[in-house]
Structure formats: structure tokens, C-alpha cells
Design an enzyme around this catalytic site. Structure first.
Site, PDB file in Angstrom:
ATOM      1  N   GLU A   1       0.815  -1.217   0.000  1.00  0.00           N
ATOM      2  CA  GLU A   1       0.000   0.000   0.000  1.00  0.00           C
ATOM      3  C   GLU A   1       0.847   1.265   0.000  1.00  0.00           C
ATOM      4  OE1 GLU A   1      -3.016  -0.411   3.027  1.00  0.00           O
ATOM      5  OE2 GLU A   1      -3.952  -2.068   1.953  1.00  0.00           O
TER       6      GLU A   1
ATOM      7  N   ASP B   1      -4.475  -1.021  11.708  1.00  0.00           N
ATOM      8  CA  ASP B   1      -5.313  -2.143  11.262  1.00  0.00           C
ATOM      9  C   ASP B   1      -4.542  -3.410  11.620  1.00  0.00           C
ATOM     10  OD1 ASP B   1      -6.837  -4.107  10.152  1.00  0.00           O
ATOM     11  OD2 ASP B   1      -6.708  -3.393   8.074  1.00  0.00           O
TER      12      ASP B   1
ATOM     13  N   GLU C   1      -8.628  -1.026  13.768  1.00  0.00           N
ATOM     14  CA  GLU C   1      -9.431  -1.877  12.870  1.00  0.00           C
ATOM     15  C   GLU C   1      -9.109  -3.356  13.102  1.00  0.00           C
ATOM     16  OE1 GLU C   1      -9.134  -0.579   8.766  1.00  0.00           O
ATOM     17  OE2 GLU C   1      -9.426  -2.627   8.041  1.00  0.00           O
TER      18      GLU C   1
ATOM     19  N   ASP D   1     -13.764  -4.803   9.743  1.00  0.00           N
ATOM     20  CA  ASP D   1     -13.506  -4.976   8.308  1.00  0.00           C
ATOM     21  C   ASP D   1     -13.885  -6.415   7.955  1.00  0.00           C
ATOM     22  OD1 ASP D   1     -12.419  -5.341   5.785  1.00  0.00           O
ATOM     23  OD2 ASP D   1     -10.347  -5.038   6.373  1.00  0.00           O
TER      24      ASP D   1
ATOM     25  N   LYS E   1     -15.913  -1.820   1.618  1.00  0.00           N
ATOM     26  CA  LYS E   1     -15.164  -2.106   0.388  1.00  0.00           C
ATOM     27  C   LYS E   1     -16.160  -2.784  -0.548  1.00  0.00           C
ATOM     28  CE  LYS E   1     -10.959  -3.561   2.889  1.00  0.00           C
ATOM     29  NZ  LYS E   1     -10.436  -4.748   3.617  1.00  0.00           N
TER      30      LYS E   1
HETATM   31  C1  2PG Z   1      -7.593  -4.133   4.866  1.00  0.00           C
HETATM   32  C2  2PG Z   1      -7.263  -4.046   3.405  1.00  0.00           C
HETATM   33  C3  2PG Z   1      -6.959  -2.690   2.872  1.00  0.00           C
HETATM   34  P1  2PG Z   1      -6.753  -6.123   1.968  1.00  0.00           P
HETATM   35  O1  2PG Z   1      -7.353  -5.160   5.517  1.00  0.00           O
HETATM   36  O2  2PG Z   1      -8.192  -3.210   5.408  1.00  0.00           O
HETATM   37  O3  2PG Z   1      -6.029  -1.966   3.622  1.00  0.00           O
HETATM   38  O4  2PG Z   1      -6.312  -4.996   3.027  1.00  0.00           O
HETATM   39  O5  2PG Z   1      -7.219  -5.422   0.757  1.00  0.00           O
HETATM   40  O6  2PG Z   1      -5.512  -6.946   1.770  1.00  0.00           O
HETATM   41  O7  2PG Z   1      -7.860  -6.906   2.622  1.00  0.00           O
HETATM   42 MG    MG Z   2      -8.543  -4.286   7.284  1.00  0.00          MG
END
Ligand code: 2PG
Ligand code: MG
Length: 432
Positions: free
Chosen positions: A209, A246, A289, A316, A341
Site C-alpha cells: 500500500e 489495522d 481496525e 472490516d 469495500k
Molecule cells: C484491509 C485491506 C486494505 P486487503 O485489511 O483493510 O487496507 O487490506 O485489501 O488486503 O484486505
Molecule cells: Mg482491514
């Protein structure tokens, strides 16, 4: 007679994501000359209940090919969408779910559904001749989100020994997004110098990232480096720039023993919560998170009880942007923040439903990228449309991350004198 907003064609193209893996680019055109192009992102630390990405398997592309997904897009989805009014977003999204018929997009592909769903919204906005954030949310006073900027990468996103996945700076104490971004970039650059000096040039290689992936071993080492970088850039940790984590704790959970592996120790859930409490006492942490495994909502609830008055506790993998999951869990009050997401659930309509349920239950929504992302700036518009006040889109480096920051700069510029910067507003309390 066909109307301007009617879909005239839907195409799927192969594209690469930021990790060099194949992904889907959907291109939706309308009779009125509108065009919507959207690319599906892809996660590394994926929740168990996410929409399924359709991949070919086999040898080509090391199993990650999307030719079957593209074929489904072209032969199954496109014929059903042509002629449909592109403004009928929920009708189209439910149709995608119906075509899939499995409840998790394992037939159609969550990657296909995500790209098509977003491209449809973009095509409608383009046909109307209005910005996407206006089309999706018609905010009278656009709110520019406070970014949660992941500048030290660990866990599944980096090849170092840091167990926690993301160490973020949160520029809360500024009057505009542009100023907040400038300060964050200064901190990012000062962190680079600090890391280089202390650990050598290899330490400033970046993770998925765009954050640095230094050879650190402990959480405190990373948090101390952030504090030093904030001070070195001339800002006050806490009041100007706060911190976020996170943990992505599903990745640390050992289900056979019921413990979390962290920094060489095996911690029971209660001990892990003690650890978070001491971190929140020692550092100006405002965002936490996935502190526990996605299968342990009870421990999330205890974390929220203990820390929720001063820290945003965010689910998440816990919710996977799924309105049904969020509804099932909400009475436990597991968190005061919900990550969003679109590709976790597969359609814009479901993601918006999730955002509404979160808001009804007093939770902040954080619009997020994926670790494998693309040049598509879509989430910048979505964050403004939802007035969520928070966006998570990585370090201010690498074009798949900066595409979102650059779009937010543009939105602030277009709304000069009207737009507001979220700053501290989304957080339960100021940390000075
Ligand atoms: C997360 C995401 C984005 P990934 O865990 O929040 O930062 O990671 O897309 O690998 O799930
Ligand atoms: Mg996450």
C-alpha cells in the site's frame, strides 16, 4: 425509442492490478454517449465471507487468470443489461445477484459484479453530465474525508516481521484536505529519512500500500517511528496528526489454541485487549481496525466497551461490507465504525445498504481501497457521496493510491469555499 440513459453496450477487458495480477475492467456505454469505466480491486487479507473472486486456476497467470470471468461478463451479463436504464442501479445489481444465484458471486465472480456495478453508476453520471459524487450522494456541502494513511506496512502486505498489518497517520487537525495531505506527505518523507538513517537504505522499500516496510519487530517500534516522523516534520502528535492501526487479527489467530500470535507471544483475547489499552494510553491512537478475529465479535464488543469513547473501533473482515452480517451482529454493538469495500459484497447497492445500516446504528463508515488496487479513483467520489468523513487509501505514494488522493484534491478544488474537511469530526473524541 431508446432513452439517453439506456445501456447500449457492456464490455469486459483484462487489466492488471497494483500487484501485477489480472483483474476486470468493465466498460459501460449509454445511448446518450455516456461512458463508465471501472476496475475491480483485490484484497490479500480477505474476510472469509467476502464475495468470491472468479479466477481460472491452472498454469497461466499462475492460476489468477480472469478469462472465465470475462466470458461470463460478455455472454451472461452484457445481453441482460443492454437496453436497461443505467440509473436503475438497484435493479441492475439485484439482476447481477440473480444471475449469480449462489449468494456469494461464486458463479458470476465478485470481480465481475463489482466492476460492472460501479461502471453502470459512472455511465449514468457521465450521461447526466454531473460528477460521480453528486450523482451518488448529491451532497450540498461536500465533506472531504480525513485520510487514514498507512505509511508503515506489515502483516500480509509486507515482507518484514511486523505482525500488525497497517500503521496509519491520521491528519485530524487541519482546515482543508489539501493542507492535511501536505502535512501527511511531509511526515511520510520525514519517516523515510528517519528509517534510512536508523535501518539503512533497504528499510525504505515499500509494501503493497505504498507504506515503508522496515525490518522492525514490534508494534511500539513502528509507533515510535511515526511519532518521531510527525515531530520531525514540525507537527504535534495527537492534536495535528493522530495514529491508527489495522491489526487484521484474523491473520494472527490460532484457532487450534484460541490465541493470537503477536511478537513471539501467544495471547488470549483478554491479554490482547490489555495490549490495545496500553497502546491507547501511550500513543494518540484514534482508530483501531479488526483488533480480533472475524469469528470473535464478542471480543470486538469488549474492545468497543473499553476504548470506544476515545477510539474508533472498526470492523472490516468482521462485516465484509455485508448488510446481512452487519444486521445480525449489530445488537452486540461490536464496533463504532464499519469499513466499506464494494468488492467484499460485490455490488454498489449492497454496499450502500450496508452504509445506511451502519449509520442507523451510530457507526461511522470508512470507505476503503484494497491492498491490490488500480488507477480507478472511484472510492474518492464514494467517500464524498456518503459524507462518511473517512477514507482509507494507503500511503501518499504509488499511483493506485495517489489516484484517490488526487481525485479528492480535485473535488476540494471544484468546491472551493463550500466544501468542508472532516478533520476530527468522525472520531469519538479529540486526542491531545
Ligand atoms: C484491509 C485491506 C486494505 P486487503 O485489511 O483493510 O487496507 O487490506 O485489501 O488486503 O484486505
Ligand atoms: Mg482491514
Amino acid at each position: 425509442m431508446a432513452g439517453d440513459f439506456d445501456i447500449s453496450s457492456v464490455r469486459g477487458l483484462l487489466a492488471l492490478d497494483s500487484r501485477g495480477n489480472p483483474t476486470i475492467k468493465a466498460v459501460v456505454a449509454t445511448e446518450g454517449g455516456g461512458l463508465g469505466v471501472a476496475l475491480a480491486p483485490s484484497g490479500a487479507s480477505r474476510g472469509e465471507k467476502e464475495a468470491v473472486e472468479l479466477r481460472d486456476g491452472g498454469r497461466k497467470w499462475r492460476g489468477k487468470g480472469v478469462s472465465l470471468a470475462l466470458a461470463r461478463l460478455e455472454h451472461v451479463v452484457a445481453p441482460r443489461l443492454v437496453g436497461v436504464d443505467s440509473r436503475r442501479q438497484s435493479y441492475i445489481d439485484y439482476m447481477l445477484e440473480a444471475i449469480d444465484g449462489r449468494g456469494n458471486f461464486s458463479f458470476l465472480g465478485g470481480n465481475v459484479a463489482t466492476a460492472v456495478s460501479i461502471a453502470v453508476a459512472k455511465a449514468a453520471a457521465d450521461t447526466a453530465g454531473i460528477p460521480l459524487y453528486t450523482y451518488l450522494g448529491s451532497p450540498a456541502t461536500p465533506v472531504l474525508p480525513t485520510p487514514l494513511m498507512n505509511i508503515i506496512n506489515g502483516g500480509a502486505h509486507a515482507g518484514n516481521d511486523l505482525d500488525i498489518q497497517e500503521f496509519m497517520i491520521v491528519p485530524t487537525g487541519f482546515d482543508s484536505f489539501t493542507e492535511a495531505l501536505r502535512a501527511s506527505v511531509e511526515v511520510y518523507q520525514s519517516l523515510k529519512s528517519i528509517l534510512k538513517e536508523k535501518y539503512g537504505a533497504l528499510a525504505v522499500n515499500v509494501g503493497d500500500e505504498g507504506g515503508f516496510a522496515p525490518p522492525m519487530k514490534t508494534t511500539r517500534e513502528a509507533l515510535d517511528a511515526l511519532i518521531n516522523a510527525i515531530k520531525a516534520a514540525g507537527y504535534e502528535p495527537g492534536s495535528d496528526i493522530a495514529l491508527g492501526l489495522d491489526v487484521a487479527a484474523s491473520q494472527l489467530y490460532r484457532s487450534d489454541k484460541g490465541v493470537y500470535s503477536l511478537e513471539g507471544k501467544e495471547l488470549e483475547p483478554a491479554r490482547l485487549l490489555d495490549f490495545y489499552e496500553s497502546l491507547a494510553d501511550e500513543y494518540p491512537i484514534v482508530y483501531l481496525e479488526d483488533p480480533f478475529s472475524e469469528n470473535d465479535p464478542q471480543s470486538f464488543a469488549e474492545t468497543t466497551k473499553a476504548l470506544g469513547s476515545r477510539v474508533l473501533i472498526v470492523g472490516d473482515d468482521l462485516y465484509c461490507t455485508n448488510p446481512r452480517l452487519l444486521s445480525q451482529l449489530k445488537s452486540l454493538k461490536p464496533t463504532n465504525g464499519a469499513l466499506l469495500k464494494v468488492n467484499q459484497v460485490g455490488t454498489l447497492t449492497r454496499a450502500l445498504e450496508y452504509a445506511r445500516i451502519a449509520a442507523f446504528n451510530g457507526m461511522r463508515v470508512i470507505v476503503s481501497h484494497r491492498s491490490g488496487d488500480t488507477e480507478d479513483p472511484f472510492i474518492a467520489d464514494l467517500a464524498v457521496a456518503l459524507a462518511s468523513g473517512l477514507i482509507k487509501t494507503g500511503a501518499p505514494a504509488r499511483s493506485e493510491r495517489t489516484a484517490k488522493y488526487n481525485r479528492l484534491l480535485e473535488i476540494e478544488y471544484e468546491n472551493e469555499g463550500v466544501a468542508r474537511y472532516a478533520g476530527w469530526d468522525p472520531f469519538p473524541a479529540r486526542r491531545h
